[in-house]
Design a protein around this motif. Structure first.
Motif, PDB file in Angstrom:
ATOM      1  N   LYS A  43      -6.897   4.509  -0.396  1.00  0.00           N
ATOM      2  CA  LYS A  43      -6.131   5.604  -0.996  1.00  0.00           C
ATOM      3  C   LYS A  43      -4.640   5.298  -1.113  1.00  0.00           C
ATOM      4  O   LYS A  43      -3.965   5.834  -1.978  1.00  0.00           O
ATOM      5  N   GLU A  44      -4.125   4.431  -0.234  1.00  0.00           N
ATOM      6  CA  GLU A  44      -2.700   4.094  -0.282  1.00  0.00           C
ATOM      7  C   GLU A  44      -2.454   2.732  -0.924  1.00  0.00           C
ATOM      8  O   GLU A  44      -1.327   2.235  -0.894  1.00  0.00           O
ATOM      9  N   LYS A  45      -3.493   2.143  -1.492  1.00  0.00           N
ATOM     10  CA  LYS A  45      -3.357   0.806  -2.071  1.00  0.00           C
ATOM     11  C   LYS A  45      -3.509   0.847  -3.594  1.00  0.00           C
ATOM     12  O   LYS A  45      -4.193   1.703  -4.135  1.00  0.00           O
ATOM     13  N   SER A  46      -2.844  -0.098  -4.262  1.00  0.00           N
ATOM     14  CA  SER A  46      -2.959  -0.215  -5.710  1.00  0.00           C
ATOM     15  C   SER A  46      -3.841  -1.410  -6.043  1.00  0.00           C
ATOM     16  O   SER A  46      -3.946  -2.364  -5.272  1.00  0.00           O
ATOM     17  N   LEU A  47      -4.477  -1.351  -7.207  1.00  0.00           N
ATOM     18  CA  LEU A  47      -5.411  -2.404  -7.623  1.00  0.00           C
ATOM     19  C   LEU A  47      -5.078  -2.859  -9.029  1.00  0.00           C
ATOM     20  O   LEU A  47      -4.810  -2.035  -9.909  1.00  0.00           O
ATOM     21  N   LYS A  48      -5.113  -4.157  -9.239  1.00  0.00           N
ATOM     22  CA  LYS A  48      -4.939  -4.706 -10.587  1.00  0.00           C
ATOM     23  C   LYS A  48      -6.242  -5.376 -11.003  1.00  0.00           C
ATOM     24  O   LYS A  48      -6.831  -6.142 -10.241  1.00  0.00           O
TER      25      LYS A  48
END
Length: 198
Positions: A43-48
């Motif tokens: 929930k606190e992480k971004s994904l590319k």
């Protein structure tokens, strides 16, 4: 007399032109995926979503199919609007965003630095016909790897497979089957990402 000659000349020129039938373009859009996740680890992480690795044929707009003798042919009056590799990236991007599993999800061309990366290898994306040409199915095989962008370490890797019979023996039937196959893989992918983030 001059007007008659001009009209006749135009008539003959028109008769020499060939009318090329229009090519139908297909795209895959998946709606109403049940992808909501309860995982808290991402929930606190971004994904590319990185560019998909695929053969050169899957980077083109040509729609291909294979017969039982392993000969590959192309549909002459149908093609992809986006290449299969581009479509796969778009489907992953849309599905993972809708799952709300991550704080944010970005396409490969984004300048935003993400916490995690999803690497995709398209191993199979083909419509197959039986020897008697009376049956057809599609097969999609994707290998996905979740990578920590800072350390480049693999957090998890999994291969997803889907085989779907076509409802009609043509390009349109293949497209509908590809849509079902990618929908199935997307649901499995969200479940896997959910576990990989715990």
């Amino acid at each position: 007399m001059r007007a008659i000659l001009i009209i006749l000349a135009l008539f003959f020129l028109n008769g020499c032109t060939t009318i090329k039938p229009s090519v139908a373009q297909y795209s895959i859009v998946i709606d109403n995926l049940n992808t909501n996740s309860s995982a808290l680890g991402c929930k606190e992480k971004s994904l590319k979503i990185s560019n998909a690795f695929a053969s050169s044929s899957l980077a083109s707009h040509t729609m291909e199919y294979m017969e039982s003798n392993n000969r590959v042919f192309a549909y002459t009056q149908s093609q992809w609007q986006e290449s299969p590799s581009e479509m796969t990236e778009l489907v992953l991007l849309k599905g993972i965003r809708e799952s709300e599993l991550f704080k944010s999800v970005h396409p490969s061309k984004s300048r935003i630095k993400s916490t995690l990366m999803l690497e995709t290898n398209i191993e199979e994306f083909m419509q197959f016909f039986s020897e008697d040409l009376k049956e057809s199915h599609v097969e999609v095989i994707l290998n996905l790897s979740l990578i920590d962008a800072k350390t480049n370490s693999v957090l998890g890797s999994k291969t997803f497979r889907s085989r779907v019979e076509t409802k009609s023996l043509d390009a349109k039937g293949g497209v509908e089957a590809f849509k079902s196959a990618l929908s199935e893989i997307m649901s499995q992918n969200i479940e896997w990402l959910d576990g990989a983030c715990r």
